[in-house]
Design a protein around this motif. Structure first.
Motif, short mmCIF file in Angstrom:
data_model
loop_
_atom_site.label_atom_id
_atom_site.label_comp_id
_atom_site.label_asym_id
_atom_site.label_seq_id
_atom_site.Cartn_x
_atom_site.Cartn_y
_atom_site.Cartn_z
N TYR A 1 0.81 -1.22 0.00
CA TYR A 1 0.00 0.00 0.00
C TYR A 1 0.84 1.28 0.00
O TYR A 1 0.33 2.36 0.27
CB TYR A 1 -0.96 -0.01 1.18
N MET A 2 2.12 1.15 -0.33
CA MET A 2 3.01 2.30 -0.35
C MET A 2 2.42 3.41 -1.25
O MET A 2 1.91 3.14 -2.33
CB MET A 2 4.39 1.91 -0.88
N GLY A 3 2.47 4.62 -0.73
CA GLY A 3 1.95 5.76 -1.47
C GLY A 3 0.53 6.14 -1.08
O GLY A 3 0.05 7.20 -1.45
N GLU A 4 -0.13 5.27 -0.32
CA GLU A 4 -1.47 5.59 0.15
C GLU A 4 -1.38 6.29 1.50
O GLU A 4 -0.35 6.24 2.18
CB GLU A 4 -2.31 4.31 0.32
N PHE A 5 -2.45 6.93 1.87
CA PHE A 5 -2.61 7.48 3.21
C PHE A 5 -3.72 6.71 3.89
O PHE A 5 -4.78 6.49 3.28
CB PHE A 5 -2.95 8.98 3.17
N PHE A 6 -3.49 6.27 5.10
CA PHE A 6 -4.49 5.54 5.88
C PHE A 6 -5.07 6.47 6.92
O PHE A 6 -4.36 6.96 7.81
CB PHE A 6 -3.86 4.34 6.57
N LEU A 7 -6.36 6.70 6.82
CA LEU A 7 -7.09 7.54 7.75
C LEU A 7 -7.82 6.64 8.73
O LEU A 7 -8.68 5.85 8.33
CB LEU A 7 -8.09 8.43 6.99
N PHE A 8 -7.47 6.75 10.02
CA PHE A 8 -8.10 5.89 11.03
C PHE A 8 -9.55 6.29 11.22
O PHE A 8 -9.86 7.44 11.49
CB PHE A 8 -7.35 5.96 12.36
N MET A 9 -10.43 5.26 11.08
CA MET A 9 -11.87 5.51 11.18
C MET A 9 -12.45 4.95 12.48
O MET A 9 -13.17 5.64 13.18
CB MET A 9 -12.59 4.89 9.98
N GLU A 10 -12.17 3.67 12.75
CA GLU A 10 -12.76 3.04 13.94
C GLU A 10 -12.02 1.75 14.26
O GLU A 10 -11.24 1.24 13.46
CB GLU A 10 -14.25 2.77 13.74
N GLU A 11 -12.33 1.23 15.44
CA GLU A 11 -11.78 -0.05 15.88
C GLU A 11 -12.93 -1.04 16.01
O GLU A 11 -13.86 -0.81 16.78
CB GLU A 11 -11.07 0.12 17.23
N VAL A 12 -12.88 -2.10 15.21
CA VAL A 12 -13.86 -3.18 15.28
C VAL A 12 -13.05 -4.46 15.19
O VAL A 12 -12.79 -4.95 14.10
CB VAL A 12 -14.88 -3.10 14.12
#
Length: 79
Positions: A14-25
Motif C-alpha cells: 500500500y506504499m503511497g497511500e494514506f491511511f485515515l483511522f476511522m474506527e476499531e472493530v
C-alpha cells in the motif's frame, strides 16, 4: 488511536497511500486515500508497521475534512 489521524504508508503493498483511522472493530479500520478503499489492519500488524516506520503518523485531519471522509466511509460501507 484517535479517529481522524492520518498515516502515510511508506513501504509494502500500500506504499503511497494514506491511511485515515476511522474506527476499531476487532481490527483497526482505515479509509485509504486517495482511492477510498476500506483497509482492515490487525492490531499486531499495525504495531509492527508503526515500529518499523511503514506507517508514519502525519496529522489529525481538521474536523470539517474528517466529516467529509466519514460520509464517504459510511457510503462505501453501505454499498
Amino acid at each position: 488511536m484517535t479517529p481522524g489521524n492520518i498515516y502515510a504508508v511508506t513501504a509494502g503493498d500500500y506504499m503511497g497511500e494514506f491511511f485515515l483511522f476511522m474506527e476499531e472493530v476487532n481490527d483497526y479500520i482505515f479509509l485509504s486515500l486517495p482511492d477510498f478503499h476500506i483497509r482492515n489492519v490487525p492490531k499486531d500488524k499495525y504495531a509492527f508497521a508503526v515500529e518499523n516506520h511503514i506507517l508514519d503518523f502525519r496529522e489529525r485531519l481538521p474536523k470539517n475534512i474528517f466529516n467529509d471522509c466519514i460520509a464517504k466511509y459510511n457510503q462505501i460501507k453501505s454499498d
